[in-house]
Write a protein that holds these residues in place. Structure first.
Motif, PDB file in Angstrom:
ATOM      1  N   LEU A   4      43.507  46.281  47.071  1.00 13.40           N
ATOM      2  CA  LEU A   4      45.078  46.613  46.920  1.00 13.40           C
ATOM      3  C   LEU A   4      45.155  47.396  45.387  1.00 13.40           C
ATOM      4  CD1 LEU A   4      46.993  43.427  48.354  1.00 13.40           C
ATOM      5  CD2 LEU A   4      46.577  45.846  49.443  1.00 13.40           C
ATOM      6  N   ALA A   5      44.471  46.668  44.456  1.00 11.42           N
ATOM      7  CA  ALA A   5      44.757  47.248  42.977  1.00 11.42           C
ATOM      8  C   ALA A   5      44.422  48.559  43.002  1.00 11.42           C
ATOM      9  CB  ALA A   5      44.068  46.444  42.108  1.00 11.42           C
ATOM     10  N   GLU A   6      43.109  49.008  43.854  1.00 13.07           N
ATOM     11  CA  GLU A   6      42.531  50.463  43.738  1.00 13.07           C
ATOM     12  C   GLU A   6      43.715  51.251  44.386  1.00 13.07           C
ATOM     13  OE1 GLU A   6      37.899  49.649  43.672  1.00 13.07           O
ATOM     14  OE2 GLU A   6      38.822  49.586  45.462  1.00 13.07           O
ATOM     15  N   THR A   7      44.075  50.944  45.208  1.00 11.81           N
ATOM     16  CA  THR A   7      45.116  51.649  46.313  1.00 11.81           C
ATOM     17  C   THR A   7      46.385  51.886  45.590  1.00 11.81           C
ATOM     18  OG1 THR A   7      44.396  50.644  48.274  1.00 11.81           O
ATOM     19  CG2 THR A   7      46.503  52.027  48.351  1.00 11.81           C
ATOM     20  N   ALA A  20      46.268  47.860  34.527  1.00 13.52           N
ATOM     21  CA  ALA A  20      46.098  46.567  34.017  1.00 13.52           C
ATOM     22  C   ALA A  20      45.506  45.500  35.148  1.00 13.52           C
ATOM     23  CB  ALA A  20      47.216  46.114  33.273  1.00 13.52           C
ATOM     24  N   ASN A  21      46.257  45.902  36.284  1.00 16.42           N
ATOM     25  CA  ASN A  21      46.174  45.062  37.389  1.00 16.42           C
ATOM     26  C   ASN A  21      44.620  45.406  38.069  1.00 16.42           C
ATOM     27  OD1 ASN A  21      48.542  43.606  37.304  1.00 16.42           O
ATOM     28  ND2 ASN A  21      49.462  45.111  38.831  1.00 16.42           N
ATOM     29  N   LEU A  22      44.403  46.588  37.996  1.00 18.37           N
ATOM     30  CA  LEU A  22      43.125  47.074  38.534  1.00 18.37           C
ATOM     31  C   LEU A  22      41.874  46.357  37.578  1.00 18.37           C
ATOM     32  CD1 LEU A  22      41.061  48.506  40.449  1.00 18.37           C
ATOM     33  CD2 LEU A  22      41.549  50.559  39.094  1.00 18.37           C
ATOM     34  N   GLY A  23      42.046  46.655  36.386  1.00 18.01           N
ATOM     35  CA  GLY A  23      41.078  45.810  35.396  1.00 18.01           C
ATOM     36  C   GLY A  23      40.962  44.352  35.843  1.00 18.01           C
ATOM     37  N   ALA A  24      41.973  43.732  35.785  1.00 16.37           N
ATOM     38  CA  ALA A  24      41.925  42.372  35.952  1.00 16.37           C
ATOM     39  C   ALA A  24      41.121  42.009  37.248  1.00 16.37           C
ATOM     40  CB  ALA A  24      43.347  41.612  35.929  1.00 16.37           C
ATOM     41  N   ALA A  25      41.497  42.716  38.238  1.00 13.75           N
ATOM     42  CA  ALA A  25      40.917  42.625  39.795  1.00 13.75           C
ATOM     43  C   ALA A  25      39.395  42.658  39.652  1.00 13.75           C
ATOM     44  CB  ALA A  25      41.451  43.559  40.823  1.00 13.75           C
ATOM     45  N   TYR A  26      38.767  43.739  38.705  1.00 15.34           N
ATOM     46  CA  TYR A  26      37.574  43.970  38.524  1.00 15.34           C
ATOM     47  C   TYR A  26      36.889  42.682  37.822  1.00 15.34           C
ATOM     48  CZ  TYR A  26      37.478  49.040  40.160  1.00 15.34           C
ATOM     49  OH  TYR A  26      37.466  49.959  40.851  1.00 15.34           O
ATOM     50  N   VAL A  27      37.436  42.103  36.588  1.00 21.76           N
ATOM     51  CA  VAL A  27      37.122  41.125  35.967  1.00 21.76           C
ATOM     52  C   VAL A  27      36.972  40.109  37.054  1.00 21.76           C
ATOM     53  CG1 VAL A  27      37.590  39.392  33.968  1.00 21.76           C
ATOM     54  CG2 VAL A  27      37.995  41.991  33.739  1.00 21.76           C
ATOM     55  N   GLU A  28      37.833  39.636  37.726  1.00 20.20           N
ATOM     56  CA  GLU A  28      37.794  38.671  38.752  1.00 20.20           C
ATOM     57  C   GLU A  28      36.621  38.781  39.565  1.00 20.20           C
ATOM     58  OE1 GLU A  28      38.280  35.265  40.932  1.00 20.20           O
ATOM     59  OE2 GLU A  28      38.887  35.687  38.890  1.00 20.20           O
ATOM     60  N   GLN A  29      36.543  40.087  40.086  1.00 19.59           N
ATOM     61  CA  GLN A  29      35.548  40.301  41.150  1.00 19.59           C
ATOM     62  C   GLN A  29      34.045  40.131  40.766  1.00 19.59           C
ATOM     63  OE1 GLN A  29      35.987  41.096  44.210  1.00 19.59           O
ATOM     64  NE2 GLN A  29      34.155  41.997  45.075  1.00 19.59           N
ATOM     65  N   ALA A  30      33.878  40.347  39.284  1.00 13.39           N
ATOM     66  CA  ALA A  30      32.712  40.120  38.587  1.00 13.39           C
ATOM     67  C   ALA A  30      32.448  38.800  38.571  1.00 13.39           C
ATOM     68  CB  ALA A  30      32.842  40.763  37.214  1.00 13.39           C
ATOM     69  N   TYR A  38      30.774  45.025  37.278  1.00 13.91           N
ATOM     70  CA  TYR A  38      32.033  45.347  37.519  1.00 13.91           C
ATOM     71  C   TYR A  38      32.553  45.591  35.903  1.00 13.91           C
ATOM     72  CZ  TYR A  38      32.049  44.664  42.381  1.00 13.91           C
ATOM     73  OH  TYR A  38      31.829  44.551  43.837  1.00 13.91           O
ATOM     74  N   TYR A  39      31.742  44.823  34.957  1.00 13.06           N
ATOM     75  CA  TYR A  39      32.619  44.986  33.453  1.00 13.06           C
ATOM     76  C   TYR A  39      32.998  46.375  33.118  1.00 13.06           C
ATOM     77  CZ  TYR A  39      31.087  40.245  32.984  1.00 13.06           C
ATOM     78  OH  TYR A  39      30.926  38.963  33.126  1.00 13.06           O
ATOM     79  N   PRO A  40      32.281  47.700  33.356  1.00 13.71           N
ATOM     80  CA  PRO A  40      32.494  48.929  32.877  1.00 13.71           C
ATOM     81  C   PRO A  40      33.483  49.507  33.557  1.00 13.71           C
ATOM     82  CG  PRO A  40      30.219  48.754  33.186  1.00 13.71           C
ATOM     83  CD  PRO A  40      30.635  47.464  33.716  1.00 13.71           C
ATOM     84  N   GLN A  41      33.944  48.984  34.955  1.00 10.35           N
ATOM     85  CA  GLN A  41      34.909  49.348  35.810  1.00 10.35           C
ATOM     86  C   GLN A  41      36.225  48.846  35.298  1.00 10.35           C
ATOM     87  OE1 GLN A  41      32.735  48.512  39.496  1.00 10.35           O
ATOM     88  NE2 GLN A  41      33.787  50.202  40.247  1.00 10.35           N
ATOM     89  N   ALA A  42      36.143  47.550  34.995  1.00 10.03           N
ATOM     90  CA  ALA A  42      37.220  46.737  34.366  1.00 10.03           C
ATOM     91  C   ALA A  42      37.781  47.349  32.905  1.00 10.03           C
ATOM     92  CB  ALA A  42      36.936  45.248  34.145  1.00 10.03           C
ATOM     93  N   ASP A  47      41.388  50.343  29.565  1.00 16.54           N
ATOM     94  CA  ASP A  47      41.673  51.438  28.583  1.00 16.54           C
ATOM     95  C   ASP A  47      42.503  52.377  29.143  1.00 16.54           C
ATOM     96  OD1 ASP A  47      39.541  50.218  26.964  1.00 16.54           O
ATOM     97  OD2 ASP A  47      37.943  51.528  27.562  1.00 16.54           O
ATOM     98  N   ARG A  48      42.462  52.681  30.455  1.00 22.58           N
ATOM     99  CA  ARG A  48      43.431  53.705  30.898  1.00 22.58           C
ATOM    100  C   ARG A  48      44.939  53.025  30.829  1.00 22.58           C
ATOM    101  NH1 ARG A  48      45.417  58.347  31.701  1.00 22.58           N
ATOM    102  NH2 ARG A  48      46.546  58.773  33.776  1.00 22.58           N
ATOM    103  N   SER A  49      45.143  51.770  31.077  1.00 24.65           N
ATOM    104  CA  SER A  49      46.340  50.939  30.991  1.00 24.65           C
ATOM    105  C   SER A  49      46.856  51.219  29.611  1.00 24.65           C
ATOM    106  CB  SER A  49      46.140  49.620  31.476  1.00 24.65           C
ATOM    107  OG  SER A  49      47.406  48.965  31.129  1.00 24.65           O
TER     108      SER A  49
END
Length: 191
Positions: A4-7, A20-30, A38-42, A47-49
């Motif tokens: 959902l965050a990626e979409t 920011a939501n996508l970054g948090a989702a990547y941290v949670e996935q990791a 997943y850390y670099p993606q987070a 950083d984009r946010s």
């Protein structure tokens, strides 16, 4: 949550909150998968946010704090969480990041205060599990079990239930109650 965050970032690529939501989702996935890949993606999403909203971006600061905690950079996590909480004092997530960082830094007074604030803002699985850990660290095992039971009662997903059961098992194991520990572990595996 990750999909959902990626979409959302595809639909609105200039919205700092979605990044920011996508970054948090990547941290949670990791965390959930125990996979630091997943850390670099987070980092990139957070950083984009920040690039889109450099000032007043509490959600990105909270995400950066969670990522710093995951990377065991607890001093940085504390700074990010304090900045996020200053911007948004009603953010239970920021206080959760602050509780985790200050616990690891050995600042028990700050950790206790952060957990208490989180409980006041949003009593639920995340705050009750942190309270349980905080109580356990202070030698209050019976209270730690009670807090983890409250977390279990608030749990709605299988992973939350398994998490709570595991930690109830650990508390029982640490207290020498092997039958209770075995039962909790078994119920966690079933979940």
């Amino acid at each position: 949550h990750l999909l959902l965050a990626e979409t959302a970032t595809t639909r609105d690529p200039d919205d700092p909150a979605t990044w920011a939501n996508l970054g948090a989702a990547y941290v949670e996935q990791a965390r959930a998968l125990a996979n630091p890949a997943y850390y670099p993606q987070a980092q990139g999403a957070l950083d984009r946010s920040v690039a889109l909203q450099p000032d007043g971006n509490a959600a990105a600061l909270t995400g950066l704090g969670a990522l710093a905690n995951a990377r065991h950079d607890f001093a940085a996590a504390r700074r990010y969480a304090e900045d996020a909480a200053a911007l948004n004092p009603a953010s239970a997530e920021a206080y959760g990041v602050l509780a985790d960082a200050t616990t690891q830094l050995g600042d028990t007074a700050a950790a206790t205060a952060a957990v208490q604030r989180m409980l006041e803002l949003r009593p639920g699985v995340a705050s009750f599990t942190r309270a349980s850990y905080e109580l356990e660290l202070h030698g209050r095992t019976d209270d730690a079990v009670a807090a983890m039971q409250r977390a279990l009662e608030a749990a709605t997903s299988r992973d939350e239930i398994a998490f709570c059961r595991y930690h109830l098992g650990e508390l029982a194991w640490g207290g020498g109650n092997l039958d209770e520990a075995e039962g909790q572990y078994a119920r966690g595996l079933t979940a």
